[in-house]
Design a protein around this motif. Structure first.
Motif, PDB file in Angstrom:
ATOM      1  N   ARG A  92       0.670  -1.217   0.007  1.00  0.00           N
ATOM      2  CA  ARG A  92       0.046  -0.138   0.117  1.00  0.00           C
ATOM      3  C   ARG A  92       0.692   1.082  -0.170  1.00  0.00           C
ATOM      4  O   ARG A  92       0.523   2.360  -0.744  1.00  0.00           O
ATOM      5  N   PHE A  93       1.881   1.115   0.829  1.00  0.00           N
ATOM      6  CA  PHE A  93       2.910   2.420   0.850  1.00  0.00           C
ATOM      7  C   PHE A  93       3.657   2.552  -0.374  1.00  0.00           C
ATOM      8  O   PHE A  93       3.797   3.774  -0.925  1.00  0.00           O
ATOM      9  N   LEU A  94       3.886   1.413  -1.083  1.00  0.00           N
ATOM     10  CA  LEU A  94       4.649   1.633  -2.433  1.00  0.00           C
ATOM     11  C   LEU A  94       3.569   2.291  -3.450  1.00  0.00           C
ATOM     12  O   LEU A  94       4.079   3.237  -3.946  1.00  0.00           O
ATOM     13  N   ASP A  95       2.451   2.076  -3.458  1.00  0.00           N
ATOM     14  CA  ASP A  95       1.523   2.619  -4.507  1.00  0.00           C
ATOM     15  C   ASP A  95       1.365   4.052  -3.950  1.00  0.00           C
ATOM     16  O   ASP A  95       1.216   4.982  -4.587  1.00  0.00           O
ATOM     17  N   TYR A  96       1.234   4.390  -2.674  1.00  0.00           N
ATOM     18  CA  TYR A  96       1.070   5.901  -2.132  1.00  0.00           C
ATOM     19  C   TYR A  96       2.395   6.716  -2.556  1.00  0.00           C
ATOM     20  O   TYR A  96       2.343   7.791  -2.969  1.00  0.00           O
ATOM     21  N   VAL A  97       3.572   6.199  -2.336  1.00  0.00           N
ATOM     22  CA  VAL A  97       4.640   6.839  -2.540  1.00  0.00           C
ATOM     23  C   VAL A  97       5.009   7.270  -4.052  1.00  0.00           C
ATOM     24  O   VAL A  97       5.403   8.489  -4.284  1.00  0.00           O
ATOM     25  N   VAL A  98       4.637   6.419  -4.813  1.00  0.00           N
ATOM     26  CA  VAL A  98       4.392   6.623  -6.361  1.00  0.00           C
ATOM     27  C   VAL A  98       3.790   7.631  -6.530  1.00  0.00           C
ATOM     28  O   VAL A  98       4.215   8.559  -7.473  1.00  0.00           O
ATOM     29  N   ARG A  99       2.610   7.791  -6.040  1.00  0.00           N
ATOM     30  CA  ARG A  99       1.869   9.092  -6.339  1.00  0.00           C
ATOM     31  C   ARG A  99       2.320  10.153  -5.758  1.00  0.00           C
ATOM     32  O   ARG A  99       2.198  11.325  -6.263  1.00  0.00           O
ATOM     33  N   LEU A 100       2.987  10.005  -4.527  1.00  0.00           N
ATOM     34  CA  LEU A 100       3.583  11.185  -3.880  1.00  0.00           C
ATOM     35  C   LEU A 100       4.574  11.790  -4.839  1.00  0.00           C
ATOM     36  O   LEU A 100       4.603  13.093  -5.133  1.00  0.00           O
ATOM     37  N   TYR A 101       5.693  11.029  -5.354  1.00  0.00           N
ATOM     38  CA  TYR A 101       6.529  11.286  -6.152  1.00  0.00           C
ATOM     39  C   TYR A 101       5.951  11.901  -7.369  1.00  0.00           C
ATOM     40  O   TYR A 101       6.571  12.915  -7.995  1.00  0.00           O
ATOM     41  N   GLU A 102       4.987  11.256  -8.007  1.00  0.00           N
ATOM     42  CA  GLU A 102       4.425  11.881  -9.192  1.00  0.00           C
ATOM     43  C   GLU A 102       3.951  13.336  -9.101  1.00  0.00           C
ATOM     44  O   GLU A 102       4.205  14.125  -9.919  1.00  0.00           O
ATOM     45  N   ARG A 103       3.585  13.544  -7.831  1.00  0.00           N
ATOM     46  CA  ARG A 103       3.084  14.799  -7.522  1.00  0.00           C
ATOM     47  C   ARG A 103       4.400  15.897  -7.383  1.00  0.00           C
ATOM     48  O   ARG A 103       4.143  17.002  -7.784  1.00  0.00           O
ATOM     49  N   ILE A 104       5.304  15.431  -6.630  1.00  0.00           N
ATOM     50  CA  ILE A 104       6.502  16.036  -6.103  1.00  0.00           C
ATOM     51  C   ILE A 104       7.534  16.601  -7.388  1.00  0.00           C
ATOM     52  O   ILE A 104       7.929  17.663  -7.572  1.00  0.00           O
ATOM     53  N   VAL A 105       7.754  15.521  -8.097  1.00  0.00           N
ATOM     54  CA  VAL A 105       8.642  15.657  -9.273  1.00  0.00           C
ATOM     55  C   VAL A 105       7.912  15.791 -10.554  1.00  0.00           C
ATOM     56  O   VAL A 105       7.192  15.099 -11.028  1.00  0.00           O
ATOM     57  N   PRO A 106       8.316  17.004 -11.229  1.00  0.00           N
ATOM     58  CA  PRO A 106       7.555  17.253 -12.528  1.00  0.00           C
ATOM     59  C   PRO A 106       7.781  16.260 -13.651  1.00  0.00           C
ATOM     60  O   PRO A 106       8.848  15.775 -13.607  1.00  0.00           O
ATOM     61  N   GLN A 107       6.914  15.790 -14.262  1.00  0.00           N
ATOM     62  CA  GLN A 107       6.968  14.769 -15.228  1.00  0.00           C
ATOM     63  C   GLN A 107       8.286  14.945 -16.241  1.00  0.00           C
ATOM     64  O   GLN A 107       9.027  14.045 -16.497  1.00  0.00           O
TER      65      GLN A 107
END
Length: 300
Positions: A92-107
């Motif tokens: 669950r945390f893996l899924d969550y942190v990926v979404r956080l990184y998507e938000r933090i780091v511009p594509q």
């Protein structure tokens, strides 16, 4: 709000936990106190940069609320868990942190040639249930791998702290090193006690008790009406019964008690259906197909 939406979003303890450590006017101070307890440090607010990191909950549904805070280049994700710990928390945390990184780091930055630095993640679960659980336990994503690897190429660890039992004889526990967390647990326990006593107003009574006994006093004096309204709005005995039924089934499944016991699974499935749990979730927990469950319904 529909009952299913309330179950998806939060239960009463989650709301106060998130408010205390992420949203309240003293949230940064509270969070830093907890961070210091976890890291055996003595950082001051003037020495650190703390910012909240939030993802759109409409895109990420879970049975827990999270506290996501950035502190001096670290991304700290905290979760309070009130029932038996789900062994799939690393996933669950893996899924969550990926979404956080998507938000933090511009594509567009992900395609640059030079190394892009990202916040260092740390994951914690605070267990606040009634079942026995170790003081501290580490869950690993690699434990779920079908084939064991000596050196997993992808790993994510979650440190689980049991905060339900303060262990006063162990003064170095995280609960005894973070006073705001300890007071929060005492508040939760009062709600639990009042509910067990069948109190007509378990939340109001808990707030009154805590204000009289120097438990979250400043916080509750400022926000007693807001907290009470929030908790009452998210507390419903029927919803709670449904949540507990789902968690009990999940616990049994995790412990392997349902595996290969078709008749027992059918009995449990029927009880879950009676509690209004959706067929798809019943099928998932009881390892019975949707078609079999529908046949059970027709045969009642």
């Amino acid at each position: 709000m529909k009952k299913e939406e309330i179950i998806e979003n939060k239960k009463y303890r989650d709301s106060v936990f998130v408010d205390l450590f992420m949203k309240d006017i003293h949230a940064k101070e509270n969070f830093l106190s907890l961070y210091n307890a976890l890291h055996d440090s003595d950082l001051k607010l003037s020495e650190v940069s703390i910012e909240s990191e939030i993802i759109d909950q409409t895109l990420y549904h879970s049975y827990y609320n999270d506290v996501s805070m950035m502190i001096n280049g670290k991304l700290i994700v905290l979760v309070e868990h009130q029932s038996t710990i789900n062994e799939n928390m690393p996933l669950r945390f893996l899924d969550y942190v990926v979404r956080l990184y998507e938000r933090i780091v511009p594509q567009e930055h992900r395609y640059k040639m030079n190394l892009i630095h990202i916040p260092t993640p740390e994951f914690y679960v605070f267990y606040n249930g009634t079942d026995p659980y170790p003081d501290i336990k580490t869950l690993r994503l690699s434990d779920a791998y079908i084939k064991e690897q000596e050196k997993p190429q992808l790993e994510l660890t979650v440190d689980v702290y049991n905060i339900a039992d303060p262990h006063p004889e162990k003064p170095l526990t995280v609960l005894n090193k973070c006073d705001i967390l300890k007071q929060y647990c005492e508040f939760v326990e009062q709600v639990r006690i009042n509910k067990n006593k069948k109190s007509a107003n378990p939340i109001t009574d808990a707030i009154s008790y805590c204000k009289k006994n120097n438990i979250l006093t400043e916080y509750l004096n400022r926000k007693d009406t807001e907290v009470n309204n929030l908790l009452v709005a998210n507390y419903d005995p029927e919803i709670e019964k449904k949540v507990y039924a789902e968690e009990a089934a999940e616990k049994a499944y995790a412990e392997g008690k349902l595996e290969g016991k078709l008749e027992e699974n059918k009995e449990i499935a029927l009880k879950m259906l009676e509690d209004g749990i959706p067929i798809e979730k019943v099928a998932s927990y009881c390892t019975i197909s949707v078609e079999q469950i529908k046949a059970l319904q027709r045969g009642k």
